[in-house]
Motif scaffolding. Structure first.
Motif, short mmCIF file in Angstrom:
data_model
loop_
_atom_site.label_atom_id
_atom_site.label_comp_id
_atom_site.label_asym_id
_atom_site.label_seq_id
_atom_site.Cartn_x
_atom_site.Cartn_y
_atom_site.Cartn_z
N ALA A 164 0.90 -1.22 -0.02
CA ALA A 164 -0.01 -0.09 -0.05
C ALA A 164 0.98 1.17 0.14
CB ALA A 164 -0.97 -0.04 1.26
N PRO A 165 0.46 2.12 -0.86
CA PRO A 165 1.19 3.72 -0.66
C PRO A 165 1.10 4.37 0.63
CG PRO A 165 -1.05 3.98 -1.64
CD PRO A 165 -0.80 2.55 -1.50
N LEU A 166 1.92 5.23 1.03
CA LEU A 166 1.78 5.94 2.22
C LEU A 166 0.42 6.75 2.12
CD1 LEU A 166 5.34 7.72 2.06
CD2 LEU A 166 4.72 5.88 3.41
N ARG A 167 0.01 7.12 1.10
CA ARG A 167 -1.29 7.86 1.00
C ARG A 167 -1.98 7.91 -0.37
NH1 ARG A 167 -1.06 14.52 1.49
NH2 ARG A 167 -2.77 14.76 0.55
N ARG A 168 -3.13 7.56 -0.45
CA ARG A 168 -3.76 7.55 -1.61
C ARG A 168 -5.02 8.40 -1.57
NH1 ARG A 168 -5.87 1.98 -4.46
NH2 ARG A 168 -7.22 2.63 -5.77
N GLU A 169 -5.50 9.32 -2.61
CA GLU A 169 -6.45 10.11 -2.94
C GLU A 169 -7.17 9.88 -4.18
OE1 GLU A 169 -6.56 14.19 -1.45
OE2 GLU A 169 -4.67 13.84 -0.32
N THR A 170 -8.57 10.01 -4.13
CA THR A 170 -9.27 9.47 -5.32
C THR A 170 -10.24 10.88 -5.73
OG1 THR A 170 -9.12 7.16 -4.99
CG2 THR A 170 -10.87 8.01 -6.52
N PHE A 171 -10.05 11.20 -6.99
CA PHE A 171 -10.78 12.60 -7.37
C PHE A 171 -11.73 12.24 -8.37
CE2 PHE A 171 -6.98 13.68 -5.47
CZ PHE A 171 -7.08 14.67 -4.51
N ARG A 172 -12.94 13.08 -8.83
CA ARG A 172 -13.64 12.98 -10.04
C ARG A 172 -13.65 14.32 -10.39
NH1 ARG A 172 -19.26 10.78 -8.05
NH2 ARG A 172 -19.14 11.61 -6.08
N GLY A 173 -13.78 14.48 -11.64
CA GLY A 173 -13.88 15.87 -12.39
C GLY A 173 -14.98 15.64 -13.48
N ILE A 184 -4.37 9.68 -6.94
CA ILE A 184 -2.89 10.17 -6.56
C ILE A 184 -2.50 9.27 -5.45
CG2 ILE A 184 -1.03 11.97 -5.96
CD1 ILE A 184 -3.40 13.94 -7.01
N THR A 185 -1.25 8.97 -5.67
CA THR A 185 -0.72 7.74 -4.43
C THR A 185 0.67 8.41 -4.29
OG1 THR A 185 0.33 6.29 -6.03
CG2 THR A 185 -1.81 5.77 -5.18
N TRP A 186 1.12 8.34 -2.97
CA TRP A 186 2.44 8.85 -2.59
C TRP A 186 3.28 7.51 -1.91
CZ3 TRP A 186 -1.91 11.76 -2.46
CH2 TRP A 186 -2.00 13.15 -2.83
N TRP A 187 4.57 7.62 -2.25
CA TRP A 187 5.35 6.45 -2.05
C TRP A 187 6.79 7.20 -1.34
CZ3 TRP A 187 3.43 1.95 -2.75
CH2 TRP A 187 2.03 1.95 -3.55
N ASP A 188 7.20 6.34 -0.47
CA ASP A 188 8.62 6.75 -0.07
C ASP A 188 9.72 6.07 -0.83
OD1 ASP A 188 11.00 7.54 1.38
OD2 ASP A 188 10.48 6.26 3.12
N MET A 229 -12.62 5.83 -22.12
CA MET A 229 -12.68 6.44 -23.74
C MET A 229 -11.21 6.33 -24.46
SD MET A 229 -15.30 9.90 -23.56
CE MET A 229 -15.17 9.99 -25.35
N ARG A 230 -10.40 6.34 -23.62
CA ARG A 230 -8.92 6.40 -24.17
C ARG A 230 -8.19 5.79 -23.23
NH1 ARG A 230 -7.32 9.71 -20.37
NH2 ARG A 230 -8.12 11.46 -19.93
N ALA A 231 -6.87 5.66 -23.47
CA ALA A 231 -5.97 4.99 -22.45
C ALA A 231 -5.74 6.08 -21.36
CB ALA A 231 -4.41 4.85 -23.46
N VAL A 232 -5.27 5.30 -20.21
CA VAL A 232 -5.17 5.77 -19.24
C VAL A 232 -3.84 6.81 -19.30
CG1 VAL A 232 -4.12 5.84 -16.72
CG2 VAL A 232 -6.12 4.25 -17.51
N HIS A 233 -4.09 8.21 -18.56
CA HIS A 233 -2.80 8.86 -18.48
C HIS A 233 -1.95 8.75 -17.25
CE1 HIS A 233 -4.63 11.94 -21.60
NE2 HIS A 233 -4.25 11.01 -22.12
N ARG A 234 -0.63 8.72 -17.36
CA ARG A 234 0.01 8.58 -16.04
C ARG A 234 1.21 9.48 -15.91
NH1 ARG A 234 -1.04 2.90 -14.61
NH2 ARG A 234 -2.07 1.88 -16.48
N TRP A 235 1.71 10.14 -14.71
CA TRP A 235 2.77 10.81 -14.51
C TRP A 235 3.32 10.51 -13.06
CZ3 TRP A 235 -2.29 12.85 -15.58
CH2 TRP A 235 -2.42 13.24 -16.91
N ARG A 236 4.64 10.82 -13.15
CA ARG A 236 5.19 10.61 -11.76
C ARG A 236 5.90 11.85 -11.39
NH1 ARG A 236 8.57 5.30 -10.20
NH2 ARG A 236 6.60 4.44 -11.12
N PHE A 237 5.63 12.31 -10.24
CA PHE A 237 6.49 13.47 -9.60
C PHE A 237 7.31 13.34 -8.34
CE2 PHE A 237 2.54 14.70 -11.81
CZ PHE A 237 3.04 15.70 -12.73
N GLU A 238 8.24 13.90 -8.15
CA GLU A 238 9.04 14.03 -7.02
C GLU A 238 8.55 15.17 -6.09
OE1 GLU A 238 13.41 14.91 -7.66
OE2 GLU A 238 12.72 13.26 -8.75
N ALA A 239 8.74 15.31 -4.67
CA ALA A 239 8.45 16.16 -3.99
C ALA A 239 9.55 17.09 -3.77
CB ALA A 239 7.95 15.67 -2.52
#
Length: 85
Positions: A31-40, A48-52, A71-81
């Protein structure tokens, strides 16, 4: 280092609630450190999931949903704090 993974998908017309439920049911192991789910707008779902971990670490990610759900392929991005100034 903290790494955030973003997963965003757009549901087919009228399937937004189904996609939201699908995303919420998916478990990640470990499991990630944190996980949030949003709708738009336009039946979009964002998770969004956070990992150490290092930026290029191999981490569990949500899979692609069934093509009948999106409708289309999933978009994925990775960011660092980064530290605030």
């Amino acid at each position: 280092m903290t790494v955030a993974l973003m997963w965003e998908a757009r549901a087919r017309e009228g399937r937004g609630e189904d996609l939201l439920a699908w995303a919420r049911e998916r478990e990640l192991a470990p499991a990630p450190l944190r996980r949030e789910t949003f709708r738009g707008p336009q039946d979009r779902v964002l998770v969004i999931t956070w990992w150490d971990a290092d930026h290029d670490a191999e981490l569990p990610e949500l899979p692609e949903p069934d093509g009948e759900l999106v409708m289309r392929a999933v978009h994925r991005w990775r960011f660092e704090a980064v530290a605030d100034r």
